[in-house]
Design a protein around this motif. Structure first.
Motif, PDB file in Angstrom:
ATOM      1  N   SER A 152     -16.594 -15.781 -35.310  1.00 51.71           N
ATOM      2  CA  SER A 152     -16.567 -14.506 -34.616  1.00 51.71           C
ATOM      3  C   SER A 152     -15.131 -14.051 -34.443  1.00 51.71           C
ATOM      4  O   SER A 152     -14.230 -14.880 -34.270  1.00 51.71           O
ATOM      5  CB  SER A 152     -17.225 -14.642 -33.234  1.00 51.71           C
ATOM      6  N   PRO A 153     -14.918 -12.721 -34.476  1.00 49.12           N
ATOM      7  CA  PRO A 153     -13.570 -12.227 -34.169  1.00 49.12           C
ATOM      8  C   PRO A 153     -13.093 -12.686 -32.799  1.00 49.12           C
ATOM      9  O   PRO A 153     -11.890 -12.747 -32.557  1.00 49.12           O
ATOM     10  CB  PRO A 153     -13.758 -10.704 -34.221  1.00 49.12           C
ATOM     11  N   ALA A 154     -14.049 -13.024 -31.918  1.00 47.30           N
ATOM     12  CA  ALA A 154     -13.664 -13.479 -30.574  1.00 47.30           C
ATOM     13  C   ALA A 154     -12.821 -14.743 -30.640  1.00 47.30           C
ATOM     14  O   ALA A 154     -11.993 -15.000 -29.765  1.00 47.30           O
ATOM     15  CB  ALA A 154     -14.914 -13.721 -29.722  1.00 47.30           C
ATOM     16  N   GLN A 155     -13.022 -15.555 -31.681  1.00 43.74           N
ATOM     17  CA  GLN A 155     -12.234 -16.787 -31.810  1.00 43.74           C
ATOM     18  C   GLN A 155     -10.770 -16.492 -32.111  1.00 43.74           C
ATOM     19  O   GLN A 155      -9.900 -17.317 -31.852  1.00 43.74           O
ATOM     20  CB  GLN A 155     -12.813 -17.660 -32.923  1.00 43.74           C
ATOM     21  N   ASN A 156     -10.507 -15.316 -32.668  1.00 46.71           N
ATOM     22  CA  ASN A 156      -9.169 -15.016 -33.157  1.00 46.71           C
ATOM     23  C   ASN A 156      -8.313 -14.235 -32.161  1.00 46.71           C
ATOM     24  O   ASN A 156      -7.181 -13.879 -32.483  1.00 46.71           O
ATOM     25  CB  ASN A 156      -9.271 -14.222 -34.466  1.00 46.71           C
ATOM     26  N   ILE A 157      -8.824 -13.947 -30.971  1.00 50.21           N
ATOM     27  CA  ILE A 157      -8.018 -13.189 -30.025  1.00 50.21           C
ATOM     28  C   ILE A 157      -6.894 -14.063 -29.485  1.00 50.21           C
ATOM     29  O   ILE A 157      -7.002 -15.293 -29.437  1.00 50.21           O
ATOM     30  CB  ILE A 157      -8.870 -12.610 -28.873  1.00 50.21           C
ATOM     31  N   SER A 158      -5.810 -13.419 -29.088  1.00 44.18           N
ATOM     32  CA  SER A 158      -4.634 -14.142 -28.613  1.00 44.18           C
ATOM     33  C   SER A 158      -4.880 -14.765 -27.245  1.00 44.18           C
ATOM     34  O   SER A 158      -5.830 -14.404 -26.543  1.00 44.18           O
ATOM     35  CB  SER A 158      -3.445 -13.188 -28.520  1.00 44.18           C
TER      36      SER A 158
END
Length: 336
Positions: free
Chosen positions: A170-176
């Motif tokens: 998920s893009p959620a894994q890639n947030i800072s």
């Protein structure tokens, strides 16, 4: 980040409730989602619990039988363990693939039965409904290595026996870290208020121009019409959906105490739902303060916070830790 807590006693009881283990009972709803395996429509019995589909393992064994992903199913009554062996065939039973559930919503209780796949204990979410085990589909897909897909536009679950299970990213894994900290502050605050919001029924939208008076035996009490809901049961479902839009499914569900307080403010009249005009549990006390991120992995981040009661020496402050866990592509709140 500081916000006043509206109800001191309720906020304390909520903190205590959050430290309890996983809930043992949930509501299971018949699902309208379709299931297609290798292009063929199937007819399993499926319930949705907290937004995820749960299947009988024998239905899946019947569906996958004869494919490269076939497996056998057994049960060890002495050990209270379900067993599955990959590569082995399965003989379809008369109770398999009987179609959509009947009888409306059911109570799903956490099952104590273990499942062993090829002799190895499998970690899976399992509930009993009407005495039968229902497994979270993606848990079985990962453990038995068959492809699982989802088409949200059509409400269709797909199984693919030509490939193995692919872990969902998920893009959620890639947030800072900074973005995740901001989200943690918001979810912590939302979680802290969730029980109070439900108890007050203030998550419900009100039509203040539609009013009735209800005789409680002593006086006529004004009630406002609730928009979008006609029954208390529908409001309860909305409360649980609100809860799990914030909280991890590993958390206890909204408490009966909070639901009881919500119900006490609602009445059904003439096909509509009304909320008492002067309802609510009052407020005052405590400030919740976010402190820092402690650690982070791909699917969980741990944070520190404390409840500040405003005393200079901090004598009555309460330290706490919580996590954000990644579930179905979204970060959810989990109290330690």
């Amino acid at each position: 980040m500081r916000k006043k807590i509206l109800a001191a006693l309720l906020s304390l009881s909520l903190l205590a409730a959050l430290c309890v283990g996983t809930a043992f009972a949930e509501e299971a709803a018949p699902t309208n989602d379709s299931l297609i395996c290798d292009g063929v429509l199937q007819t399993p019995t499926v319930y949705k619990i907290n937004g995820s589909n749960y299947f009988k393992i024998r239905d899946l064994a019947a569906i996958l039988n004869g494919s490269a992903k076939q497996f056998s199913v057994g049960y060890d009554a002495d050990k209270k363990s379900v067993t599955a062996d990959t590569g082995a065939g399965y003989l379809k039973q008369p109770t398999d693939l009987t179609g959509a559930p009947v009888g409306g919503n059911k109570t799903a209780t956490a099952s104590s039965d273990a499942i062993y796949i090829n002799g190895v204990l499998c970690q899976a979410e399992v509930y009993k409904i009407d005495g039968m085990n229902y497994f979270k589909l993606r848990d079985l897909g990962q453990a038995l290595d068959f492809g699982v897909g989802w088409d949200g536009a059509t409400g269709t679950v797909t199984l693919d026996t030509t490939k193995g299970y692919e872990t969902q990213t998920s893009p959620a894994q890639n947030i800072s870290d900074q973005e995740l900290i901001k989200l943690a502050e918001k979810l912590m605050d939302d979680a802290f208020y969730a029980g109070l919001s439900i108890a007050n029924a203030d998550f419900l939208e009100i039509d203040y121009n539609n009013t009735i008076n209800v005789d409680n035996g002593y006086e006529l009490v004004p009630y406002y019409c609730v928009i979008g809901y006609q029954t208390i049961s529908q409001a309860e479902d909305a409360a649980r959906q609100l809860w799990y839009s914030i909280y991890s499914r590993q958390s206890p569900s909204v408490s009966d105490h909070e639901l009881d307080m919500m119900r006490s403010q609602l009445v059904e009249r003439n096909g509509s739902l009304y909320k008492r005009a002067d309802g609510g549990v009052g407020g005052g006390g405590g400030t919740l303060v976010f402190d820092r991120m402690i650690s982070r992995t791909a699917e969980e981040a741990v944070f520190a916070a404390h409840l500040d009661w405003g005393y200079e020496d901090g004598e009555y402050n309460v330290s706490l830790e919580f996590s954000l866990v990644l579930e179905d592509g979204e970060w959810r709140y989990l109290e330690h």
